[in-house]
Write an enzyme that holds these catalytic residues in place. Structure first.
Site, PDB file in Angstrom:
ATOM      1  N   THR A  16      90.671  90.560  31.608  1.00 52.18           N
ATOM      2  CA  THR A  16      91.045  91.965  31.759  1.00 52.18           C
ATOM      3  C   THR A  16      92.533  92.117  32.028  1.00 52.18           C
ATOM      4  O   THR A  16      93.193  93.012  31.498  1.00 52.18           O
ATOM      5  CB  THR A  16      90.241  92.624  32.897  1.00 52.18           C
ATOM      6  N   PHE A  44      87.449  89.848  24.563  1.00 45.08           N
ATOM      7  CA  PHE A  44      86.717  91.084  24.272  1.00 45.08           C
ATOM      8  C   PHE A  44      87.282  92.296  24.997  1.00 45.08           C
ATOM      9  O   PHE A  44      87.043  93.438  24.594  1.00 45.08           O
ATOM     10  CB  PHE A  44      85.230  90.898  24.609  1.00 45.08           C
ATOM     11  N   LYS A  45      88.058  92.075  26.048  1.00 43.01           N
ATOM     12  CA  LYS A  45      88.628  93.205  26.781  1.00 43.01           C
ATOM     13  C   LYS A  45      89.567  94.032  25.898  1.00 43.01           C
ATOM     14  O   LYS A  45      89.797  95.209  26.168  1.00 43.01           O
ATOM     15  CB  LYS A  45      89.370  92.702  28.019  1.00 43.01           C
ATOM     16  N   ASP A  46      90.091  93.431  24.825  1.00 42.33           N
ATOM     17  CA  ASP A  46      90.944  94.187  23.898  1.00 42.33           C
ATOM     18  C   ASP A  46      90.192  95.349  23.249  1.00 42.33           C
ATOM     19  O   ASP A  46      90.799  96.367  22.893  1.00 42.33           O
ATOM     20  CB  ASP A  46      91.471  93.284  22.782  1.00 42.33           C
ATOM     21  N   LEU A  74      90.611  97.907  25.988  1.00 47.67           N
ATOM     22  CA  LEU A  74      91.935  98.102  26.576  1.00 47.67           C
ATOM     23  C   LEU A  74      93.033  98.354  25.548  1.00 47.67           C
ATOM     24  O   LEU A  74      94.172  98.609  25.930  1.00 47.67           O
ATOM     25  CB  LEU A  74      92.283  96.917  27.476  1.00 47.67           C
TER      26      LEU A  74
END
Length: 495
Positions: A147, A112-114, A117
């Site tokens: 992350t 989910f950090k995509d 980011l």
């Protein structure tokens, strides 16, 4: 719109200044002075938009020093088909009549950090230009697993940036570690730290506050910023996917316009669920925010008692991205619930630093109880939930998502609240093959990247291309340091 520190409202920054700085000068977190409002009419318009268009519409309300044309270009680049393998970007899958899963792992690093980011590098690069910055920004990242890779991929070879990621040795999954240590790009660096995530995160914060280091880097032509969720440019894109999920459910006829939903979020650093709170604050019809923790259940205890206490045993679990005892983004929540009382928040943070614990006021505790429900799930419960979801629904999930489904089941049994609920799925199950295979009853697992093919063969589910392609990657980084020597890695990289 201006941004202020959670510990001092004296200095006001533009959005570009806040994103470029990352962390406030006083150690606080930069947060908006006010929040825009979403009306029923706004949600109706958003319903028929693409994810990219929704991102522009929502983020633009916070970024008044960015044009719609700029943001449109950023969104098309960040969330385009060359980055995400699903045209919906963040698709919502219905598990049963009242339960829906928001899949946030269709991007280039399968986590989910995509969602943030892939956007942050565009925001940061543009912010540097708007601020007339001539020095190169060095992005420092502490990661509990996802992350790090997402930040490395997002900032890979971005002009005017360097990025250095620190992760806890033996504190991430084998696939997560391989993803980071095979990262390509001329401006990237990766180093493991002896200890746990909190050691790495505390070390990074000390680097930010090291005045002598800052002066030396300035002499060399660098300055620090952050890609962790302490940076407002990380939190803002996450608000988008809660609003997008709601719009998709209305459009699909799963809920009625204006109907309230609950959201259940697996969280360790509190950034993901904080974004859900901000969406609710804007006017999205969210009832309960259900906070799901693993055995490191410092957040569960805090939300139930009003006392935050990190002085407890640390567990390495099968959901390592949540193996955190110092939840940085909770500070932003305290700021909002205290009525933006920076002195009160500063006192809590000082107590946490000095004693490892603090207790909030009765007023804040009452607000927390109104907004949140909380529960936790140990590794056995996680394993059982992965197996149950596969057996009953043919749905393959990772350990972090399993924690959320388990806690939702607990909450419903205890409260009787069967409201439509969105469970936030934070990572592909193929990032945690050993745990998922074990949950499915496989006793002998393959070595290295062959385990990815094994999970695919056992389930008939295709592995995401970024993970199946790891077998062809060369390991570039293998250094481990004590947290006291993280500064040496910074100076070595920025010679």
């Amino acid at each position: 719109m201006y941004y202020v520190s959670t510990r001092s409202k004296q200095e006001k920054l533009t959005a570009a200044q806040a994103i470029a700085r990352g962390l406030a000068a006083d150690g606080g977190l930069l947060t908006p002075e006010s929040f825009p409002t979403l009306t029923a009419g706004d949600l109706e318009r958003l319903k028929d938009m693409t994810y990219q268009q929704r991102a522009v519409e929502i983020m633009g309300r916070y970024l008044d020093d960015f044009s719609a044309q700029e943001l449109s270009g950023f969104a098309l680049s960040a969330y385009g088909p060359d980055k995400f393998d699903d045209p919906a970007v963040a698709p919502v899958r219905t598990v049963d009549g009242a339960t829906h899963c928001l899949e946030l792992w269709h991007g280039p690093t399968c986590a989910f950090k995509d969602m943030a980011l892939q956007m942050l590098p565009h925001l940061l690069s543009a912010s540097l230009v708007k601020n007339h910055e001539t020095k190169t920004v060095c992005i420092l990242v502490a990661t509990s697993g996802d992350t790090g890779k997402a930040a490395l991929e997002g900032f890979r070879d971005v002009k005017g940036t360097r990025i250095l990621v620190f992760y806890p040795k033996n504190g991430v999954s084998a696939i997560q570690e391989l993803q980071m240590n095979t990262q390509e790009g001329e401006n990237v660096g990766v180093c493991s730290v002896v200890g746990n995530f909190d050691d790495a995160q505390t070390g990074v914060k000390k680097l930010f506050s090291d005045e002598a280091l800052g002066q030396e880097l300035a002499r060399r032509g660098y300055f620090f910023s952050s890609a962790n969720s302490i940076n407002w440019g990380r939190v803002l894109p996450q608000i988008v996917y809660y609003i997008s999920a709601y719009c998709d459910l209305v459009k699909a006829g799963k809920i009625a316009a204006g109907e309230s939903i609950n959201v259940c979020v697996p969280t360790g650093n509190f950034g993901n669920i904080l974004a859900g709170y901000y969406a609710k604050k804007m006017g999205l019809p969210i009832g309960k925010l259900i906070c799901a923790s693993n055995s490191n259940n410092v957040l569960t205890d805090f939300l139930r008692t009003g006392t935050y206490d990190r002085n407890r045993k640390f567990y390495n679990t099968t959901s390592p991205s949540m193996d955190i005892l110092i939840s940085s983004n909770l500070e932003r929540m305290l700021y909002e619930l205290s009525g933006c009382n920076d002195e009160e928040v500063g006192g809590y943070m000082a107590a946490l630093s000095a004693h490892g614990t603090y207790t909030v006021s009765g007023e804040i505790k009452a607000k927390l109880e109104e907004l949140f429900a909380a529960g936790y799930c140990d590794d056995e419960g996680t394993k059982a939930t992965i197996e149950k979801m596969w057996r009953e629904h043919g749905y393959l999930i990772d350990p972090h998502t399993a924690v959320a489904f388990h806690v939702l089941e607990q909450y419903r049994a205890q409260s009787g609240d069967m409201s439509p609920t969105v469970v936030v799925s934070t990572a592909s199950p193929f990032k945690f093959c050993d745990s998922v295979l074990s949950a499915l009853g496989v006793e002998e697992v393959s070595e290295g990247t062959a385990i990815i093919d094994q999970l695919s063969a056992v389930t008939g589910v295709a592995a995401p291309a970024p993970l199946s392609g790891l077998k062809d990657k060369r390991v570039r980084f293998d250094k481990t340091v004590a947290k006291e020597h993280m500064v040496d890695q910074v100076l070595e990289m920025l010679r």
